[in-house]
Design a protein around this motif. Sequence first.
Motif, PDB file in Angstrom:
ATOM      1  N   VAL A 436      -9.049 -85.474 -32.656  1.00 46.76           N
ATOM      2  CA  VAL A 436      -7.601 -85.720 -32.787  1.00 46.76           C
ATOM      3  C   VAL A 436      -7.137 -85.513 -34.229  1.00 46.76           C
ATOM      4  N   LEU A 438      -8.279 -86.696 -37.183  1.00 44.94           N
ATOM      5  CA  LEU A 438      -8.132 -87.933 -37.961  1.00 44.94           C
ATOM      6  C   LEU A 438      -9.276 -88.153 -38.940  1.00 44.94           C
ATOM      7  N   GLU A 464      -0.575 -91.077 -37.160  1.00 50.86           N
ATOM      8  CA  GLU A 464      -1.971 -91.511 -37.232  1.00 50.86           C
ATOM      9  C   GLU A 464      -2.239 -92.647 -36.251  1.00 50.86           C
ATOM     10  N   GLN A 466      -0.724 -93.105 -33.428  1.00 53.91           N
ATOM     11  CA  GLN A 466      -0.744 -92.537 -32.083  1.00 53.91           C
ATOM     12  C   GLN A 466      -2.051 -91.790 -31.816  1.00 53.91           C
ATOM     13  N   ARG A 467      -2.517 -91.022 -32.808  1.00 51.98           N
ATOM     14  CA  ARG A 467      -3.767 -90.293 -32.625  1.00 51.98           C
ATOM     15  C   ARG A 467      -4.961 -91.244 -32.535  1.00 51.98           C
ATOM     16  N   THR A 487       2.569 -87.210 -27.953  1.00 54.95           N
ATOM     17  CA  THR A 487       2.858 -86.441 -29.174  1.00 54.95           C
ATOM     18  C   THR A 487       4.213 -86.782 -29.775  1.00 54.95           C
ATOM     19  N   LEU A 490       4.174 -86.957 -33.662  1.00 59.47           N
ATOM     20  CA  LEU A 490       3.356 -85.977 -34.368  1.00 59.47           C
ATOM     21  C   LEU A 490       4.194 -84.813 -34.880  1.00 59.47           C
ATOM     22  N   ASN A 494      -0.132 -81.254 -36.165  1.00 58.85           N
ATOM     23  CA  ASN A 494      -0.977 -82.223 -35.468  1.00 58.85           C
ATOM     24  C   ASN A 494      -0.750 -82.188 -33.969  1.00 58.85           C
ATOM     25  N   GLU A 495       0.452 -81.789 -33.561  1.00 55.46           N
ATOM     26  CA  GLU A 495       0.703 -81.661 -32.130  1.00 55.46           C
ATOM     27  C   GLU A 495      -0.188 -80.588 -31.522  1.00 55.46           C
ATOM     28  N   LEU A 498      -3.739 -81.893 -31.391  1.00 51.80           N
ATOM     29  CA  LEU A 498      -3.928 -82.877 -30.328  1.00 51.80           C
ATOM     30  C   LEU A 498      -3.925 -82.209 -28.960  1.00 51.80           C
TER      31      LEU A 498
END
Length: 562
Positions: A436, A438, A464, A466-467, A487, A490, A494-495, A498
């Motif tokens: 993800v 992170l 962060e 959410q991930r 998402t 994000l 990052n979307e 993910l």
Amino acid sequence: MPYLRDHRGTLVVVGVLSLAGSVTTLAQPLLTRQVLDGLQAARAVGGTVAVLVAVLAGVALLNALRDFLLQRTAEGLVLTARRRLTRHLLRLPISEYDRRRTGDLLSRVGADSTLLRAVVTAGLFETVTGVVMVVGAAVAMVLLDPVLFLTAGAGLALGLTIALVFARRVRPASEAAQARIGEMTSAVERALTAARTIRASNAEERELATVDASATEAYRAGVRIAKLQALVGPASVAAIQGAFLLLLGVGGARVAAGTITVGDLVAFVLYLFFLVMPLGQAIHAYTQLQTGLGALQRMEDVLAVPLEADTGTRAPTSGPVAVAFDGVTFGYGPDGVVLRDVTFTVPYGTRTALVGPSGAGKSTLLQLVERFYDVTGGAVRVAGVDVRELPRTTLRGMLGYVEQEAPVLAGTLRENLRLTVPDATEAQMLAVLDAVNLTDIVARTPEGLDAQVGEGGVLLSGGERQRLAIARTLLAAPPILLLDEPTSNLDARNEVALREAIDTVARNRTMIVVAHRLSTVVDADQIVVMDGGRVVATGRHEELTETSALYRELATNQLLVA
């Protein structure tokens, strides 16, 4: 009494020590009379004095041991109550959390349970010990001189009656006071939880006024209890003083008349003190007992709420796991129906997206799969079985659920990840964090996985948090994934990362995704369009842009179609 059940052995010992202490104490006036009568008759009294000193020392030791055991039992009682209440609170139906204030529940675990200590220490056993002392002293006084007993008893009875009238009013006043404390705790909890929003809104003074109003109500309720308790004390003192003065007058006259000896009068006066002191303690203990029982009532009110029912006994069928909604109807209460005759199937190994305007009932469907709530009509089936027939632990073991708010628990990254898989290895945790995107939060601090995330994940960004919540779910690798707006917090980079992670873990898994950003679900195997609690269209992205006016409107607004 159920709270005391685990401490029965200690309480029996305390009872024996209390009885022994009371009997030994009641022997002191008789020994004192023998000393005085012996001195008056010029007899040797050394042996009696030695026995009297031994009795005094023995009473002190017995009372010290009793008090220690009693205090330890009281602390154990509070611990038992807190464990029982916390265990119950964590298993309440989700609907109870919806309608109750968190601060008030916290107050019942903290402030209310603390007051139970008084039930044992200043309440239950002081009352019992006081009764033994009062009865014993009263019997000895009757045997010494019935006339003096009636003289002293009349004054004491009047004071006792007045004191009990006020003491009986303490319990309802205590319940009201604890309720006000619960309201104050709720107000403080609300202010602290939303501290940043309050600061940004320049609303500190308004929130302080709310907390101050609750604190003032708690203060007033406490003052009402103080008034009642203050009235109990003077009434008792006045009765004691009156009875003592009356006793000296009548007793002096009877000594002068030769009816009783000086030793008898001194012994009688000592018994009066032994009657009065525990009587006063018993009255005070009674008020403390009422205060503790008032707090206990608030705890019992919560414990009386039925726990989340788990009557399911069936096992899911073996093989591929699909999810089906069959004529599902649901409403949170008398306010109206949220879902109406929702029917569709999520085949095994496919991804279904739920889209539609806010309030359409998308997130509610996920909560029905989790059995946070039960349908009011129709059925939700997992692996061919109605979820109401499955044990909740079995059902939830098959599900990975990421809430819309993506809650992060205070503590470390490691503790958050291991919430779903307690025995996860460090390599497994690092792998899901990498999936993800992170790994940077592990690398940026020397603590690594032991880095603190703060209260509610405040030390992390919204994306962060959410991930991390998604990584926690991916670590468990359940056969069904329920993602509610995964998402929403994000950025584009990052979307994409993910989405790739979800594509990887979605293989051979059944997935339901709630999405407002259609760009994240355009490649879903099935898109279910909802509006007003109903399914209004089902299909793939290309089909729906042609057949569903609502979907086409949503896609157009998000620049997915021209």
